[in-house]
Design a protein around this motif. Structure first.
Motif, PDB file in Angstrom:
ATOM      1  N   ASP A   1      39.443 -11.005  49.518  1.00 16.85           N
ATOM      2  CA  ASP A   1      39.298 -12.223  50.314  1.00 16.85           C
ATOM      3  C   ASP A   1      38.295 -12.052  51.448  1.00 16.85           C
ATOM      4  O   ASP A   1      37.994 -13.014  52.166  1.00 16.85           O
ATOM      5  N   VAL A   2      37.760 -10.839  51.630  1.00 20.43           N
ATOM      6  CA  VAL A   2      36.693 -10.615  52.595  1.00 20.43           C
ATOM      7  C   VAL A   2      35.330 -10.744  51.924  1.00 20.43           C
ATOM      8  O   VAL A   2      34.446 -11.447  52.406  1.00 20.43           O
TER       9      VAL A   2
ATOM     10  N   SER B   1      38.171 -17.243  62.246  1.00 22.18           N
ATOM     11  CA  SER B   1      38.771 -16.009  61.736  1.00 22.18           C
ATOM     12  C   SER B   1      40.014 -16.304  60.910  1.00 22.18           C
ATOM     13  O   SER B   1      40.228 -15.709  59.850  1.00 22.18           O
TER      14      SER B   1
ATOM     15  N   SER C   1      38.856 -17.677  57.576  1.00 15.70           N
ATOM     16  CA  SER C   1      38.197 -16.704  56.719  1.00 15.70           C
ATOM     17  C   SER C   1      39.157 -15.667  56.169  1.00 15.70           C
ATOM     18  O   SER C   1      38.840 -14.977  55.202  1.00 15.70           O
ATOM     19  N   THR C   2      40.346 -15.553  56.758  1.00 17.37           N
ATOM     20  CA  THR C   2      41.330 -14.588  56.254  1.00 17.37           C
ATOM     21  C   THR C   2      42.397 -15.249  55.393  1.00 17.37           C
ATOM     22  O   THR C   2      43.456 -14.669  55.167  1.00 17.37           O
TER      23      THR C   2
END
Length: 710
Positions: free
Chosen positions: A500-501, A425, A428-429
């Protein structure tokens, strides 16, 4: 006579003690090696890309991604089996081999594969080594007359991009022989003289024998060596003296005891050394996975009113350091980072290296996450100071996943899995940060799949995905010099979804090229209405890898009528550092027609100031993370100044992103930044608002708004 009997008895006892110690050391080594092989093999547990490449029979890709296990972990051979248990790839004795090489070991491996597949089809996870977090089976067997540890693990799927029924997936098989280099190392480290392996229990008089059993308890052979006999050695030298000089018996006994103690101390020191190597990483001297797991289990069993925190750390862009500067530089980076970690934790906390660029930390006596957050922040900040690797100043990032016990459970394997999810997580952020596990992260993979479906649908709907443009101002006169095109997605039910998601999802699913072409087309069309201003468009590494990318950009410029000199393509640091092959050809072609190239978010990934002198770009954009604390006590002004000075020496322009305060604006202007971009000047706006702020009638009003903002 009495002295002789006493001496003989002491020699016998000394020999027996020495033998028992050697036997215990040998048993410990075999046990730990078996667990270590399963733990090392876990480095490639979640390997969906490997399944995808295996299905396309990309042997070169498999060689690049399996071959390193030979040199890094010491595996003698590795094989990849398809769902029908047929070999599709083999790597033997340091080189790729024909898959048929698997036939030589298939007789010993087939029963293990059958047991593992039955276990997985039944939905069980009972087959695994003690130090392993994933299913697998290992055994000790004899292959072509050589004793070997064989480990079989499934290639697990974690993200749902490749579907396979339980028990029908790809399997990875590794073999580590227990003779050759293994025997040489034990002979050197453990004082095992004449160590060798035999099938029948044949040994010379006085040799020591250690049986090796497979999982069924059947002996497969024996390790035989000449046991260290400190007592016998001393007795053989003492007997002539006793025979001729009985009067010196007491002195001889004293000499024997002295030598015996010296030999025992040497053996004890060797035993301690071997025990230390079994539980510590040889590169950093940090505890290894086995040591860490034992300490975590002990801490979990003793929880009384307090909590412990498990941190999972992973260096960002570490592979690029190895690829560009070589493995010695990568090893130096790992050692320097480990040294920094030691200075940041308390004496009672455990820091371990579990493989590659992955580290774990156990923090004890924790009452809440607030006790752990300062440590996480210090660790993330510690890697922002560049590493000096053989004259290169290297910047890397760090991501951390954190889980708490008993809040998130009390099972070590489950807790580390959750820490791994939190690490994913954090990556990915945006990387370079830490994240605590919460239940919502379990739904993250499902959410990614839903976003992918919605993104495909959004590309077919007019107006759901749009472009906004953020003005870029000159640092000296605060005049708009250009705009950056920023992609926006307004989901009908989820609202605004950050780039960015969905951009990483678009890159993984192959949608990024069609999105990039759409962005470039609309941005160039809009920029025609804004004379004398540049338009900046981001390009992903996937697009640059397409041989037709430069031609596509040139065609859009011709179709829209935008001069190439007004277009600026922004690429990431990784794409800039990998200017080889197709990507380099595309960038060279674009610069040849006048398109400018900029490095976006400089400083967030793998960065080297010395490499900045070699990059074929026109502009450097300093990441907002360096600007955020500008002017404060903990600011990165020295780093920013170094980047600006070196960029200007190379003739490059410098833009600072994320400028939000007057202090930041004035400081960045003072040290020589050419252009500034951030909310202090303007947020990103839709195209229909840009014409208004560029209109001469509105210019004074816009300037007044800017001045009021600053």
């Amino acid at each position: 006579m009495l002295a002789f009997v006493l001496l003989a008895w002491c020699a016998r006892q000394s020999d027996q003690i020495s033998f028992r110690r050697q036997e215990n050391v040998f048993a410990l080594i075999i046990s730990q090696l078996r667990q270590q092989i399963a733990g090392n093999q876990e480095s490639l547990t979640a390997w969906e890309m490997g399944v995808a490449e295996a299905r396309t029979n990309d042997m070169q890709w498999l060689t690049n991604n399996l071959g390193w296990m030979h040199s890094y972990f010491g595996f003698d051979s590795a094989y990849l089996l398809n769902p029908q248990d047929r070999p599709i790839y083999a790597f033997v004795n340091g080189a790729a081999a024909e898959p048929t090489a698997y036939k030589e070991i298939s007789k010993q491996i087939t029963p293990l594969i059958g047991a593992l597949r039955r276990d997985m089809r039944n939905g069980n996870s009972t087959l695994r080594e003690a130090s392993s977090r994933s299913p697998g089976v290992a055994d000790i067997t004899v292959i072509q007359g050589h004793p070997a540890i064989v480990s079989v693990k499934p290639v697990a799927l974690g993200f749902g991009k490749v579907n396979q029924a339980p028990g029908t997936g790809y399997l990875r098989v590794v073999v580590r022989f227990l003779d050759g280099s293994f025997i040489q190392q034990l002979t050197h480290e453990g004082l095992f003289v004449g160590l060798h392996f035999v099938r029948p229990p044949l040994r010379a008089q006085g040799d020591a024998t250690y049986p090796i059993y497979d999982n069924a308890g059947k002996p497969i052979g024996y390790f035989i060596w000449q046991p260290h006999r400190p007592g016998t050695a001393v007795l053989s030298h003492a007997m002539p003296v006793l025979a001729g000089l009985l009067a010196l018996a007491l002195l001889t006994v004293f000499a024997f005891l002295t030598i015996f103690r010296s030999r025992s101390l040497r053996l004890r020191a060797s035993e301690v050394r071997i025990h230390h190597l079994a539980f510590h990483d040889p590169l950093t001297d940090l505890p290894n996975r086995i040591f860490f797991n034992e300490r975590v289990d002990a801490a979990l069993s003793g929880l009384r009113g307090t909590s412990i925190a498990l941190l999972y750390l992973d260096l960002d862009r570490f592979k690029q350091v190895n690829d560009t500067l070589g493995h010695p530089a990568g090893d130096t980076l790992i050692k320097e980072f480990a040294a920094r970690l030691r200075t940041l934790v308390r004496d009672g906390d455990i820091v371990a290296r579990i493989g590659g660029d992955e580290f774990t930390i156990m923090v004890t006596n924790v009452t809440s996450r607030r006790d752990v957050e300062p440590l996480c922040a210090r660790i993330v900040d510690s890697v922002r100071t560049p590493f000096d690797l053989f004259g290169n100043r290297i910047f890397v990032g760090l991501s951390i996943g954190v889980t708490l016990a008993p809040q998130n459970g009390t099972d070590r394997i489950d807790l580390l899995r959750k820490a791994d999810i939190a690490l994913y997580s954090a990556k990915s952020t945006g990387r370079g940060r830490y994240a605590f596990f919460d239940k919502s992260m379990d739904d993250a993979l499902q959410l990614r799949r839903e976003i992918e479906v919605d993104l495909r649908a959004a590309l077919q709907v007019e107006g759901e995905i749009t472009l906004h443009y953020q003005p870029i101002y000159s640092a000296a006169g605060h005049i708009i010099t250009g705009f950056e095109a920023l992609l926006r997605w307004h989901h009908p039910s989820r609202g605004w979804i950050p780039p960015d998601v969905f951009i990483p999802i678009a890159e993984e699913t192959g949608l990024i090229e069609s999105i990039g072409e759409w962005v470039l087309q609309h941005a160039c069309t809009a920029a025609i209405n804004w004379p004398n201003r540049t338009i900046s468009v981001n390009a992903s590494g996937v697009e640059l890898a397409n041989p037709g990318y430069a031609a596509k950009v040139a065609a859009i410029l011709r179709a829209t009528g935008l001069p190439p000199q007004r277009l600026e393509i922004e690429i990431t640091e990784s794409a800039a550092n990998e200017q080889i092959g197709t990507a380099a050809d595309n960038l060279a072609s674009l610069r040849a027609i006048g398109v400018r190239i900029a490095i976006d978010d400089f400083g967030t990934g793998f960065s080297s100031l010395s490499r900045l002198q070699k990059l074929q770009v026109d502009r450097v954009k300093i990441d907002r993370s360096f600007v955020h604390g500008f002017g404060g006590q903990d600011s990165d002004e020295a780093i920013v100044r170094a980047i600006v000075d070196l960029a200007h020496t190379r003739g490059l322009q410098v833009t600072a992103e994320g400028v939000e305060t007057p202090l930041q604006r004035e400081g960045l202007t003072r040290i020589g930044c050419d252009d500034l971009q951030g909310f202090i000047f303007s947020k990103a706006r839709p195209a229909n608002e840009i014409t208004g702020i560029l209109n001469p009638a509105d210019a004074s009003s816009a300037d007044c708004n800017v001045l009021r903002a600053v």
